[in-house]
Every structure is written in structure tokens, then in C-alpha cells.
Design a protein around this motif. Structure first.
Motif, PDB file in Angstrom:
ATOM      1  N   VAL A   1      24.763  65.910 101.757  1.00 34.69           N
ATOM      2  CA  VAL A   1      23.682  66.468 101.789  1.00 34.69           C
ATOM      3  C   VAL A   1      23.891  67.792 102.496  1.00 34.69           C
ATOM      4  O   VAL A   1      24.436  68.164 103.336  1.00 34.69           O
ATOM      5  CB  VAL A   1      22.691  65.792 102.695  1.00 34.69           C
ATOM      6  N   GLN A   2      23.472  68.746 101.554  1.00 33.04           N
ATOM      7  CA  GLN A   2      23.459  70.142 102.195  1.00 33.04           C
ATOM      8  C   GLN A   2      22.324  71.033 101.825  1.00 33.04           C
ATOM      9  O   GLN A   2      21.677  70.867 101.043  1.00 33.04           O
ATOM     10  CB  GLN A   2      24.848  71.017 101.529  1.00 33.04           C
ATOM     11  N   LEU A   3      22.344  72.308 102.640  1.00 33.99           N
ATOM     12  CA  LEU A   3      21.234  73.331 102.477  1.00 33.99           C
ATOM     13  C   LEU A   3      21.909  74.625 101.902  1.00 33.99           C
ATOM     14  O   LEU A   3      22.889  75.042 102.417  1.00 33.99           O
ATOM     15  CB  LEU A   3      20.384  73.531 103.663  1.00 33.99           C
ATOM     16  N   ARG A  18      11.649  87.351  99.849  1.00 34.97           N
ATOM     17  CA  ARG A  18      11.181  86.123  99.866  1.00 34.97           C
ATOM     18  C   ARG A  18      12.611  85.283  99.926  1.00 34.97           C
ATOM     19  O   ARG A  18      13.496  85.367  99.062  1.00 34.97           O
ATOM     20  CB  ARG A  18      10.514  85.786  98.612  1.00 34.97           C
ATOM     21  N   LEU A  19      12.646  84.603 101.040  1.00 33.93           N
ATOM     22  CA  LEU A  19      13.851  83.763 101.202  1.00 33.93           C
ATOM     23  C   LEU A  19      13.771  82.363 100.823  1.00 33.93           C
ATOM     24  O   LEU A  19      12.541  81.902 100.814  1.00 33.93           O
ATOM     25  CB  LEU A  19      14.417  83.675 102.614  1.00 33.93           C
ATOM     26  N   SER A  20      14.735  81.612 100.014  1.00 33.93           N
ATOM     27  CA  SER A  20      14.621  80.216  99.774  1.00 33.93           C
ATOM     28  C   SER A  20      15.540  79.480 100.177  1.00 33.93           C
ATOM     29  O   SER A  20      16.836  79.921 100.379  1.00 33.93           O
ATOM     30  CB  SER A  20      14.771  80.428  98.131  1.00 33.93           C
ATOM     31  N   CYS A  21      15.276  78.107 100.340  1.00 32.19           N
ATOM     32  CA  CYS A  21      16.377  77.267 101.062  1.00 32.19           C
ATOM     33  C   CYS A  21      15.997  75.985 100.326  1.00 32.19           C
ATOM     34  O   CYS A  21      14.923  75.383 100.358  1.00 32.19           O
ATOM     35  CB  CYS A  21      16.062  77.165 102.379  1.00 32.19           C
ATOM     36  N   ALA A  22      17.234  75.386  99.744  1.00 35.52           N
ATOM     37  CA  ALA A  22      17.229  74.074  98.795  1.00 35.52           C
ATOM     38  C   ALA A  22      17.968  73.272  99.512  1.00 35.52           C
ATOM     39  O   ALA A  22      19.186  73.472  99.528  1.00 35.52           O
ATOM     40  CB  ALA A  22      17.723  74.521  97.300  1.00 35.52           C
ATOM     41  N   ALA A  23      17.647  71.834  99.662  1.00 34.62           N
ATOM     42  CA  ALA A  23      18.383  70.947  99.894  1.00 34.62           C
ATOM     43  C   ALA A  23      18.962  70.032  98.714  1.00 34.62           C
ATOM     44  O   ALA A  23      18.177  69.806  97.654  1.00 34.62           O
ATOM     45  CB  ALA A  23      17.723  69.985 100.867  1.00 34.62           C
ATOM     46  N   TYR A  91      19.567  85.402 108.294  1.00 38.06           N
ATOM     47  CA  TYR A  91      18.712  84.065 108.339  1.00 38.06           C
ATOM     48  C   TYR A  91      19.545  83.011 107.937  1.00 38.06           C
ATOM     49  O   TYR A  91      20.096  82.875 106.733  1.00 38.06           O
ATOM     50  CB  TYR A  91      17.498  84.785 107.387  1.00 38.06           C
ATOM     51  N   TYR A  92      19.136  81.770 108.431  1.00 38.49           N
ATOM     52  CA  TYR A  92      19.620  80.437 108.237  1.00 38.49           C
ATOM     53  C   TYR A  92      18.557  79.556 108.174  1.00 38.49           C
ATOM     54  O   TYR A  92      17.376  79.662 108.882  1.00 38.49           O
ATOM     55  CB  TYR A  92      20.329  79.800 109.430  1.00 38.49           C
ATOM     56  N   CYS A  93      18.646  78.661 107.190  1.00 38.97           N
ATOM     57  CA  CYS A  93      17.632  77.502 107.251  1.00 38.97           C
ATOM     58  C   CYS A  93      18.281  76.325 107.936  1.00 38.97           C
ATOM     59  O   CYS A  93      19.518  76.229 108.075  1.00 38.97           O
ATOM     60  CB  CYS A  93      17.302  77.195 105.728  1.00 38.97           C
ATOM     61  N   ASN A  94      17.544  75.525 108.134  1.00 44.80           N
ATOM     62  CA  ASN A  94      17.870  74.236 109.248  1.00 44.80           C
ATOM     63  C   ASN A  94      16.935  73.201 108.707  1.00 44.80           C
ATOM     64  O   ASN A  94      15.438  73.729 108.833  1.00 44.80           O
ATOM     65  CB  ASN A  94      17.599  74.769 110.590  1.00 44.80           C
ATOM     66  N   ALA A  95      17.316  71.994 108.782  1.00 46.00           N
ATOM     67  CA  ALA A  95      16.329  70.813 108.654  1.00 46.00           C
ATOM     68  C   ALA A  95      16.687  69.553 109.049  1.00 46.00           C
ATOM     69  O   ALA A  95      17.854  69.378 109.324  1.00 46.00           O
ATOM     70  CB  ALA A  95      15.892  70.796 106.948  1.00 46.00           C
ATOM     71  N   ASP A  96      15.791  68.489 109.209  1.00 51.40           N
ATOM     72  CA  ASP A  96      16.100  67.303 109.610  1.00 51.40           C
ATOM     73  C   ASP A  96      15.960  66.540 108.263  1.00 51.40           C
ATOM     74  O   ASP A  96      14.976  66.399 107.606  1.00 51.40           O
ATOM     75  CB  ASP A  96      15.120  66.901 110.566  1.00 51.40           C
ATOM     76  N   ILE A  97      16.892  66.003 107.760  1.00 50.42           N
ATOM     77  CA  ILE A  97      17.093  65.109 106.563  1.00 50.42           C
ATOM     78  C   ILE A  97      17.495  63.672 106.553  1.00 50.42           C
ATOM     79  O   ILE A  97      18.673  63.536 107.000  1.00 50.42           O
ATOM     80  CB  ILE A  97      18.177  66.180 105.307  1.00 50.42           C
ATOM     81  N   GLN A  98      16.826  62.716 106.033  1.00 47.58           N
ATOM     82  CA  GLN A  98      17.191  61.543 105.914  1.00 47.58           C
ATOM     83  C   GLN A  98      17.797  61.071 104.444  1.00 47.58           C
ATOM     84  O   GLN A  98      17.203  61.595 103.447  1.00 47.58           O
ATOM     85  CB  GLN A  98      15.984  60.713 106.151  1.00 47.58           C
ATOM     86  N   ASP A  99      19.063  60.684 104.553  1.00 47.18           N
ATOM     87  CA  ASP A  99      19.613  60.179 103.306  1.00 47.18           C
ATOM     88  C   ASP A  99      19.882  59.140 102.853  1.00 47.18           C
ATOM     89  O   ASP A  99      20.083  58.684 101.891  1.00 47.18           O
ATOM     90  CB  ASP A  99      20.965  61.087 103.145  1.00 47.18           C
TER      91      ASP A  99
END
Length: 119
Positions: A1-3, A18-23, A91-99
Motif C-alpha cells: 500500500v502506498q500514497l 490543486r494537489l492530488s493524492c492517490a492510494a 506538501y505531504y499526504c497522510n492516511a490511515d489505510i486498512q489493507d
């Protein structure tokens, strides 16, 4: 899993980005997603966060930045308007991801994207 984050660049004061972040990877669900930024010589700080039902912003961007997400695409966005030189940062994206049903990556980081606001 990565962002993966993208969308940074050079913009004049008052402009927009506009920033985008995709998991990507094997994803069961994504809980809270966040944008942080780190200016030169300063600590990384939270800018905005979005859960499935609410959004929060640091005072300095309230009314200028809008965080949103597309759950179908496992993506998050940051619309930045009325940009100021003091918004210059990585700018950094950050998330809580369940795999898997048993595992959640809390605070997973993506790589940064540079935003420079200058005339």
C-alpha cells in the motif's frame, strides 16, 4: 500500500493549485486522510484533514483551502486558492489505510510535492 501525491508547482501570490493524492495497493478501506506541509527550516504541520463525515483546517488556510476525497478512486485532493508566499512548503499526504481485516496502516505517508508561491 502506498500514497502518491502530485500537483505542486510554482504559482504567483493570489493564484490557485490543486494537489492530488492517490492510494494504491490492496485496500479494504481508508479512514481519515490528511495533508501536512513543511516549510524550509520548520516542522511538518497538519494543514487539513478529512474523515468520512467531516473536515478540519488549520486556521491559516481556513476559507482558502478545500480538502475533498473520492472514495471510489481512493483519492484525496487539496484545492488551494488565494495562495500566499507563506504557503510555500513541501506538501505531504497522510492516511490511515486498512489493507486486510486485521491490519491498518496508521499515518501512512506519501512523498511530498513542492508548492512555491512567489512573484
Amino acid at each position: 500500500v502506498q500514497l502518491q501525491a502530485c500537483g505542486g508547482g510554482l504559482v504567483q501570490p493570489g493564484g490557485s493549485l490543486r494537489l492530488s493524492c492517490a492510494a494504491s495497493g490492496s485496500i479494504v478501506s481508508i479512514n481519515e486522510m490528511r495533508w501536512f506541509r513543511q516549510a524550509p527550516g520548520k516542522e511538518r504541520v497538519l494543514v487539513a484533514a478529512i474523515s468520512r463525515g467531516s473536515t478540519t483546517y488549520v486556521d491559516s488556510v481556513q476559507g482558502r483551502f478545500t480538502i475533498s476525497r473520492d472514495n471510489a478512486k481512493n483519492a484525496m485532493y487539496l484545492q488551494m486558492n488565494s495562495l500566499k508566499p507563506e504557503d510555500t512548503a513541501v506538501y505531504y499526504c497522510n492516511a490511515d489505510i486498512q489493507d486486510t481485516p486485521q491490519r491498518i496502516y496508521r499515518g501512512l505517508w506519501g512523498q511530498g510535492t513542492q508548492v512555491t508561491v512567489s512573484s
